[in-house]
Scaffold this motif. Structure first.
Motif, PDB file in Angstrom:
ATOM      1  N   UNK A   1       9.281 -10.616 -10.425  1.00  0.00           N
ATOM      2  CA  UNK A   1       7.888 -10.899 -10.792  1.00  0.00           C
ATOM      3  C   UNK A   1       6.919 -10.558  -9.660  1.00  0.00           C
ATOM      4  N   UNK A   2       7.463 -10.190  -8.495  1.00  0.00           N
ATOM      5  CA  UNK A   2       6.593  -9.871  -7.345  1.00  0.00           C
ATOM      6  C   UNK A   2       6.105  -8.423  -7.478  1.00  0.00           C
ATOM      7  N   UNK A   3       5.394  -8.171  -8.594  1.00  0.00           N
ATOM      8  CA  UNK A   3       5.091  -6.791  -8.991  1.00  0.00           C
ATOM      9  C   UNK A   3       4.184  -6.059  -8.018  1.00  0.00           C
ATOM     10  N   UNK A   4       3.395  -6.808  -7.214  1.00  0.00           N
ATOM     11  CA  UNK A   4       2.417  -6.114  -6.361  1.00  0.00           C
ATOM     12  C   UNK A   4       2.972  -5.844  -4.961  1.00  0.00           C
ATOM     13  N   UNK A   5       4.248  -6.198  -4.753  1.00  0.00           N
ATOM     14  CA  UNK A   5       4.815  -6.055  -3.405  1.00  0.00           C
ATOM     15  C   UNK A   5       4.754  -4.614  -2.877  1.00  0.00           C
ATOM     16  N   UNK A   6       5.075  -3.589  -3.696  1.00  0.00           N
ATOM     17  CA  UNK A   6       5.010  -2.224  -3.158  1.00  0.00           C
ATOM     18  C   UNK A   6       3.636  -1.892  -2.578  1.00  0.00           C
ATOM     19  N   UNK A   7       2.554  -2.284  -3.283  1.00  0.00           N
ATOM     20  CA  UNK A   7       1.207  -1.995  -2.773  1.00  0.00           C
ATOM     21  C   UNK A   7       0.950  -2.765  -1.480  1.00  0.00           C
ATOM     22  N   UNK A   8       1.361  -4.033  -1.463  1.00  0.00           N
ATOM     23  CA  UNK A   8       1.107  -4.859  -0.282  1.00  0.00           C
ATOM     24  C   UNK A   8       1.859  -4.299   0.930  1.00  0.00           C
ATOM     25  N   UNK A   9       3.085  -3.824   0.693  1.00  0.00           N
ATOM     26  CA  UNK A   9       3.878  -3.262   1.790  1.00  0.00           C
ATOM     27  C   UNK A   9       3.209  -1.987   2.301  1.00  0.00           C
ATOM     28  N   UNK A  10       2.691  -1.174   1.400  1.00  0.00           N
ATOM     29  CA  UNK A  10       1.954   0.039   1.815  1.00  0.00           C
ATOM     30  C   UNK A  10       0.766  -0.339   2.695  1.00  0.00           C
ATOM     31  N   UNK A  11       0.028  -1.376   2.254  1.00  0.00           N
ATOM     32  CA  UNK A  11      -1.138  -1.801   3.034  1.00  0.00           C
ATOM     33  C   UNK A  11      -0.700  -2.281   4.416  1.00  0.00           C
TER      34      UNK A  11
ATOM     35  N   UNK B   1      -0.071   0.111   7.378  1.00  0.00           N
ATOM     36  CA  UNK B   1      -1.163   0.677   8.186  1.00  0.00           C
ATOM     37  C   UNK B   1      -2.075  -0.429   8.735  1.00  0.00           C
ATOM     38  N   UNK B   2      -1.680  -1.685   8.565  1.00  0.00           N
ATOM     39  CA  UNK B   2      -2.519  -2.794   9.033  1.00  0.00           C
ATOM     40  C   UNK B   2      -1.670  -3.721   9.897  1.00  0.00           C
ATOM     41  N   UNK B   3      -1.682  -3.502  11.227  1.00  0.00           N
ATOM     42  CA  UNK B   3      -0.807  -4.310  12.096  1.00  0.00           C
ATOM     43  C   UNK B   3      -1.143  -5.793  12.084  1.00  0.00           C
ATOM     44  N   UNK B   4      -2.313  -6.155  11.588  1.00  0.00           N
ATOM     45  CA  UNK B   4      -2.716  -7.575  11.542  1.00  0.00           C
ATOM     46  C   UNK B   4      -2.184  -8.291  10.296  1.00  0.00           C
ATOM     47  N   UNK B   5      -1.511  -7.542   9.395  1.00  0.00           N
ATOM     48  CA  UNK B   5      -1.097  -8.119   8.110  1.00  0.00           C
ATOM     49  C   UNK B   5       0.423  -8.302   8.028  1.00  0.00           C
ATOM     50  N   UNK B   6       0.871  -9.513   7.735  1.00  0.00           N
ATOM     51  CA  UNK B   6       2.303  -9.790   7.539  1.00  0.00           C
ATOM     52  C   UNK B   6       2.513 -10.344   6.136  1.00  0.00           C
ATOM     53  N   UNK B   7       3.521  -9.810   5.448  1.00  0.00           N
ATOM     54  CA  UNK B   7       3.796 -10.256   4.069  1.00  0.00           C
ATOM     55  C   UNK B   7       5.085 -11.059   4.046  1.00  0.00           C
ATOM     56  N   UNK B   8       5.031 -12.211   3.412  1.00  0.00           N
ATOM     57  CA  UNK B   8       6.244 -13.028   3.220  1.00  0.00           C
ATOM     58  C   UNK B   8       6.471 -13.225   1.720  1.00  0.00           C
TER      59      UNK B   8
END
Ligand SMILES: Cc1cc2nc3c(=O)[nH]c(=O)nc-3n(C[C@H](O)[C@H](O)[C@H](O)COP(=O)(O)OP(=O)(O)OC[C@H]3O[C@@H](n4cnc5c(N)ncnc54)[C@H](O)[C@@H]3O)c2cc1C
Length: 434
Positions: A338-348, A351-358
């Motif tokens: 259901x984590x359908x937006x993960x590919x986009x978030x990982x792409x972001x 290129x954004x060293x300030x962003x971490x996804x859990x």
């Protein structure tokens, strides 16, 4: 079904048979070209009004009667033909919200003990609501007819308990509320409604659609805000949806919508949306934002399901800045798939060293009926299993962060409660109320 005298005839306060009662309950107004007065017959069991109860609380008790939404809906329909289109066919949901708001207003004013600030809070709330109601394009006549139908319904429910005290109090209260609603509506700028055409529909999971539209004119919303949306899938039902991309001069707008089982709109939208459909979008509202006051305070974001939409909109907006506070985003759902937006978030994030996804999911594996398993893209932190609140608070109190939450009403309730218990200052947490 029996048609003669019998137990069902005896049950009815007017001694009618099932058939007579059924026919009597059909609103024949539209067929006869004249409205049928739904309040013509006195109630067999009116609400008991204690003359010692303060009038605002007596009015609150009349509103709380379970017969109120149904009677009021019928009174509204008879009061003005426009109300048939302004309210959905089953208006009990929206009228229950009206009851909640009026109950809060009556209780706040009654308990204010003359404290002007509390009364002002109620008036301010009505102005805010009026600004949102701009999309309904109400006239002075609508406000008058609405007020008359309200007074008639309350009087009907009170029966002989209705007195001058109640009449004067509701008259004053409604005049103040209606003036504030109209002021709020008049203060708005720009078009009240903007049309938009669906240009693309993606179906990343079985119960989520990503809908892309082009609006007729540019809608100027802040990232993180939501819009009131009217769609052709359930007539008259406005719902709030959060754009997942920032406003842009190309008038592109994108929403993520999940099918909420039993809901009035989301299921028919998810099943029915198609390219070429026309939607109506209204005034942006909401206060979700990243505080960029320097020195930056780092950000904790937690999104459940399609609650990701406003947070990724904020993240996309942050990508336009050279410097940003650090953002730690917890993105949760029921199943990993259901984590359908993960590919986009990982792409972001790449290129954004300030962003971490859990990534977080309540279940460890997808159910067999969810279709072929998709491998999740790699993130710096591996997916954790649990509810969002357990995983977020498992990392600590996040006491130094600005905290932005978005998700279902239950997710918001549980996360705020859990984080405050874990030591996050309540004033650091922001979210838009369901
Ligand atoms: C500020 C804000 C922004 C929103 N943004 C989005 C968005 O971008 N995408 C989106 O899909 N929805 C979003 N919603 C929820 C949306 O407005 C509707 O409430 C939702 O689509 C359900 O509508 P419905 O008519 O199908 O159900 P309703 O008939 O309104 O509600 C049915 C039941 O479902 C509950 N419910 C409402 N929303 C949810 C939910 N998200 N999850 C679980 N239960 C829920 C209600 O409390 C109610 O008990 C947002 C809500 C708010 C307040």
């Amino acid at each position: 079904m029996s048609s003669g005298p019998g137990p069902d005839r005896a049950d009815d306060p007017f001694g009618r048979s099932d058939m007579e009662r059924m026919v009597g309950d059909i609103d024949l107004g539209p067929y006869l070209g004249r409205p049928v007065d739904p309040l013509a017959e006195p109630l067999a069991r009116p609400v008991v009004v204690d003359p010692q109860t303060p009038p605002l609380l007596a009015l609150r008790d009349l509103l709380a009667d379970p017969r109120f939404p149904g009677l009021f809906q019928r009174a509204l329909r008879a009061a003005d033909p426009d109300f048939r289109e302004l309210f959905p066919r089953d208006a009990t949901g929206v009228l229950s919200q009206f009851v909640r708001a009026m109950t809060w207003a009556f209780e706040t004013v009654e308990n204010s003990g003359g404290d002007r600030a509390q009364v002002d809070e109620v008036v301010e709330f009505a102005r805010h609501l009026g600004a949102d109601h701009r999309k309904l394009e109400l006239s002075g006549r609508h406000h008058t007819r609405f007020g008359e139908a309200l007074v008639d319904t309350l009087r009907h429910l009170a029966g002989r308990g209705w007195d001058d005290r109640l009449a004067t109090t509701i008259d004053t209260a409604y005049r103040v509320m209606s003036a504030a609603l109209q002021e709020g509506s008049a203060a708005g700028q720009g078009p009240a409604r903007i049309g938009a055409t669906v240009v693309d529909v993606l179906r990343p999971t079985r119960d989520v659609v990503v809908v892309r539209l082009i609006s007729d004119v540019m809608l100027d919303y802040h990232p993180g805000q939501y819009l009131s949306v009217l769609t052709p899938y359930t007539a008259g039902v406005w719902r709030r949806l959060s754009p997942s991309i920032p406003a842009n001069p190309a008038c592109q707008i994108e929403f993520h919508v999940r099918d909420v089982p039993g809901g009035a709109l989301s299921g028919s939208l998810v099943r029915g949306v198609g390219v070429g459909d026309r939607w109506v979008l209204a005034r942006p509202l909401g206060l979700l934002e990243v505080d960029r006051t320097e020195p930056f305070r780092d950000v904790l974001m937690a999104a459940g399901g399609t609650g990701i939409a406003p947070l990724r909109c904020l993240i996309l907006d942050m990508m336009r800045h050279g410097f940003n506070p650090r953002v730690h985003l917890f993105y949760g759902a029921r199943h990993p798939g259901d984590l359908y937006d993960l590919p986009t978030l990982v792409d972001l994030a790449s290129t954004a060293p300030w962003l971490t996804i859990q990534p977080v999911s309540e279940e460890d594996v997808d159910p067999w009926w969810a279709g072929p398993r998709q491998d999740l893209p790699r993130t710096l932190h591996r997916r954790q299993t649990g509810t969002l609140v357990d995983v977020v608070t498992g990392w600590g109190a996040w006491a130094d962060r600005q905290v932005l939450l978005s998700g279902s009403p239950e997710m918001l309730r549980a996360t705020v409660r859990g984080m405050v218990a874990a030591g996050t200052p309540r004033e650091n947490i922001s979210y838009d109320r369901p």
